[in-house]
Design a protein around this motif. Structure first.
Motif, mmCIF file in Angstrom:
data_model
loop_
_atom_site.group_PDB
_atom_site.id
_atom_site.type_symbol
_atom_site.label_atom_id
_atom_site.label_comp_id
_atom_site.label_asym_id
_atom_site.label_seq_id
_atom_site.Cartn_x
_atom_site.Cartn_y
_atom_site.Cartn_z
ATOM 1 N N TRP A 176 6.142 -4.702 -6.975
ATOM 2 C CA TRP A 176 5.444 -3.567 -6.372
ATOM 3 C C TRP A 176 5.282 -3.690 -4.861
ATOM 4 N N SER A 177 4.993 -4.891 -4.381
ATOM 5 C CA SER A 177 4.743 -5.061 -2.948
ATOM 6 C C SER A 177 6.032 -5.060 -2.126
ATOM 7 N N LYS A 178 7.181 -5.122 -2.791
ATOM 8 C CA LYS A 178 8.450 -5.244 -2.090
ATOM 9 C C LYS A 178 9.214 -3.926 -2.000
ATOM 10 N N TYR A 179 8.790 -2.952 -2.769
ATOM 11 C CA TYR A 179 9.541 -1.698 -2.843
ATOM 12 C C TYR A 179 8.595 -0.499 -2.785
ATOM 13 N N ILE A 180 9.154 0.654 -2.433
ATOM 14 C CA ILE A 180 8.437 1.920 -2.557
ATOM 15 C C ILE A 180 8.615 2.362 -4.005
ATOM 16 N N TRP A 193 13.700 2.369 -7.521
ATOM 17 C CA TRP A 193 12.677 2.173 -6.507
ATOM 18 C C TRP A 193 13.391 1.896 -5.180
ATOM 19 N N THR A 194 12.712 2.071 -4.078
ATOM 20 C CA THR A 194 13.361 2.040 -2.764
ATOM 21 C C THR A 194 12.920 0.835 -1.939
ATOM 22 N N GLU A 195 13.897 0.186 -1.319
ATOM 23 C CA GLU A 195 13.611 -0.918 -0.408
ATOM 24 C C GLU A 195 13.130 -0.328 0.915
ATOM 25 N N PRO A 196 11.950 -0.722 1.405
ATOM 26 C CA PRO A 196 11.335 -0.028 2.554
ATOM 27 C C PRO A 196 12.165 -0.044 3.831
ATOM 28 N N ASN A 197 12.795 -1.166 4.140
ATOM 29 C CA ASN A 197 13.490 -1.287 5.422
ATOM 30 C C ASN A 197 14.827 -0.559 5.441
ATOM 31 N N LYS A 199 15.940 1.552 3.006
ATOM 32 C CA LYS A 199 15.883 2.808 2.249
ATOM 33 C C LYS A 199 16.914 2.842 1.117
#
Length: 219
Positions: A176-180, A193-197, A199
């Motif tokens: 959860w803390s690693k992805y949107i 789910w999406t990787e924040p940096n 996308k």
């Protein structure tokens, strides 16, 4: 088998499976909630995820086994065989023992593959590789450590899909803390789910990271 051939096989399999995942994306108008997935979608994604995981496991097994019995790395340099690693079966037995038993690790054989460790599990790999001590163990350890996050993400999602229960769903919280994220109704939905940096979707980021780890492993 040379380590270069092992990586080529991994790349080919990942490319084929990723193409199906990208086709899935192109067939959607949106992927951002559990409502965007049908039961048929979940069947498809679970199958592709299983193929990705099996490809990674096969690559890791090949790297470890071949490094122990002697091979050629990706630069064309020889990886010297270990004295007791006469056959694939010797390495298999040593890996089983190295996972959780005290030394000596070498000396017996195993021909029942289901007894072997989960080869794609980087927690297992970073335990058994130093105990087996192939001459390229430093390279393998660095590579498997690099791929740890990606491998664990796919492993957690696959396990939750194969054994869908409260506990395996709970283990997905580690991501959860690693992805949107968005709330899911089936574990395979986590693949998107999406990787924040970057996308990127989780699954494509994981595939890229594992390919980088594979390249490092054979170098």
């Amino acid at each position: 088998m040379s380590l270069y051939v092992a990586l080529t096989t991994l790349c080919n399999e990942f490319d084929a499976h990723s193409d199906h995942l990208r086709q899935f994306c192109r067939s959607r108008t949106s992927i951002g909630s559990s409502a965007d997935f049908t039961s048929h979608d979940e069947y498809l994604l679970e199958g592709i995820l299983s193929r990705l995981w099996q490809a990674w496991c096969h690559f890791c097994r090949t790297c470890v086994v071949e490094s122990c019995i002697g091979t050629i790395n990706g630069t064309g340099a020889a990886v010297a065989a270990l004295p007791h690693a006469t056959t694939d079966a010797h390495v298999s037995a040593a890996a089983i023992r190295a996972k959780g038993k005290p030394p000596p690790y070498w000396g017996s054989t195993n021909s029942i593959l289901r007894y072997e460790p989960t080869w794609g599990d980087t927690d297992v790999l970073t335990k058994i590789v130093p105990r087996l001590q192939p001459s390229n163990q430093g390279q393998l350890m660095a590579a498997f450590s690099h791929g740890h996050g990606a491998a664990k993400a796919l492993q957690l999602i696959r396990n939750a899909a194969a054994h869908d229960n409260v506990q395996t769903r709970g283990e997905l919280q580690a991501l959860w803390s690693k992805y949107i994220v968005f709330p899911i109704t089936h574990p395979t939905q986590c693949l998107y789910w999406t990787e924040p940096n970057t996308k990127d979707y989780l699954v494509f980021r994981a595939v890229d990271d594992l390919l980088d780890a594979g390249m490092a492993a054979i170098s």
